[in-house]
Write a protein that holds these residues in place. Structure first.
Motif, mmCIF file in Angstrom:
data_model
loop_
_atom_site.group_PDB
_atom_site.id
_atom_site.type_symbol
_atom_site.label_atom_id
_atom_site.label_comp_id
_atom_site.label_asym_id
_atom_site.label_seq_id
_atom_site.Cartn_x
_atom_site.Cartn_y
_atom_site.Cartn_z
ATOM 1 N N GLU A 84 0.766 -1.027 0.076
ATOM 2 C CA GLU A 84 0.017 -0.058 0.052
ATOM 3 C C GLU A 84 0.740 1.240 -0.012
ATOM 4 N N ASN A 85 2.080 1.288 0.481
ATOM 5 C CA ASN A 85 2.795 2.389 0.993
ATOM 6 C C ASN A 85 4.284 1.827 0.890
ATOM 7 N N PRO A 86 4.678 1.405 -0.341
ATOM 8 C CA PRO A 86 6.086 0.730 -0.214
ATOM 9 C C PRO A 86 7.069 1.882 -0.228
ATOM 10 N N GLN A 87 6.985 2.760 -0.629
ATOM 11 C CA GLN A 87 8.207 3.728 -0.436
ATOM 12 C C GLN A 87 8.440 4.342 0.809
ATOM 13 N N LEU A 88 7.294 4.666 1.360
ATOM 14 C CA LEU A 88 7.518 4.894 2.859
ATOM 15 C C LEU A 88 7.946 3.719 3.755
ATOM 16 N N LEU A 89 7.447 2.684 3.497
ATOM 17 C CA LEU A 89 7.895 1.546 4.219
ATOM 18 C C LEU A 89 9.575 1.222 3.935
#
Ligand code: MLT
Length: 272
Positions: free
Chosen positions: A250-255
């Motif tokens: 859902e939010n790979p970059q932030l993870l």
């Protein structure tokens, strides 16, 4: 994939990518190592990333023994031993985090840090146990039981917008989940029903703990994550907005950035 040379865990496999300090990513229920694909691509530039298929998922076969979080922890330990890794940064998604907590309980000296990614040290309450037993009956009911169960479960692991913004990733997730044998799903659910509360592990752990929480997570709610994030002696909490239970998709970059920063900070802390 590398095969684990083990008498206890036969025909089990893990991915190893990149170079540098060791970091392990453990998938959750109804997943395999591919759920971490975007994190592996990113982290492998700075870390040796070890990504197991837990026994019963992906390419790995179920072992002969009864499934438990302790058994999964013993499996992770065998991988470390095979790779001659003395200490690891161990991050687990949901059920993978439950296994990481079992690992921390028994083999704390092998940990450099731990990450609970949409995961929790709580045990199942009665309502959750009842629901899991209903799901077990559904999975075991006829040929389509598993499909009916997973088609309802997987979308629930995502925030409200994911159905319109990342439908293909949700579909990939479902396809991966459908490959897992019913028997594995049932044994994982039984193991989760039986797992103890591990707040005491969080309390005693000397190593830093990362909590990644999604504000729309229905499986491990933001409230339950916040309830426990103050317990470890050193913890870092990241709350992802518009995110459910699956920030890897859902939010790979932030993870990716969160994991990289935390893992670097842990290494720096070691040097000081
Ligand atoms: C998981 O993603 O591993 C599951 O949601 C864990 C659970 O059912 O508690």
């Amino acid at each position: 994939m590398i095969e684990l040379q083990s008498t206890r865990f036969q025909k089990t496999y893990y991915l190893k990518a990149g170079k540098g300090p060791a970091l392990m990513l453990v998938h959750g229920f109804a997943e395999d190592h591919r759920i971490w694909q975007k994190q592996v691509s990113f982290l492998q530039h700075n870390f040796t990333v070890i990504v197991p298929d837990l026994p019963g998922s992906g390419k790995s076969y179920l072992p002969g023994e009864t499934m438990s979080m302790d058994l999964l922890a013993a499996y992770l330990l065998e991988i470390l031993d095979q790779e001659e890794i003395q200490q690891i940064q161990l991050y687990g998604h949901s059920m993978g985090g439950y296994a990481a907590l079992a690992f921390a309980e028994k083999y704390a000296s092998r940990l450099l840090s731990m990450g609970l990614i949409h995961s929790s040290a709580y045990d199942d309450d009665e309502e959750k146990k009842i629901n899991r037993r209903k799901s077990i009956s559904l999975i075991q009911s006829g040929q389509t039981g598993k499909e009916v169960f997973l088609k309802a479960m997987v979308p629930n692991l995502y925030g409200s917008e994911a159905g319109s913004t990342i439908p293909e990733r949700m579909q990939e997730h479902l396809t991966m989940a459908l490959e897992i044998p019913s028997e594995s799903l049932v044994t994982y659910y039984q193991a989760m029903i039986n797992r103890p509360n591990r707040f005491n592990v969080l309390e005693q752990l000397q190593q830093p703990v990362l909590f990644v929480l999604g504000d729309e997570d229905k499986a491990v709610t933001l409230a339950s994550g916040l309830d426990q994030c103050y317990i470890p002696q050193q913890s870092k909490v990241e709350i992802f907005r518009n995110t459910g239970h699956t920030s890897m998709n859902e939010n790979p970059q932030l993870l990716n950035e969160t994991l990289l920063k935390f893992a670097y900070d842990v290494l720096e802390l070691q040097l000081t």
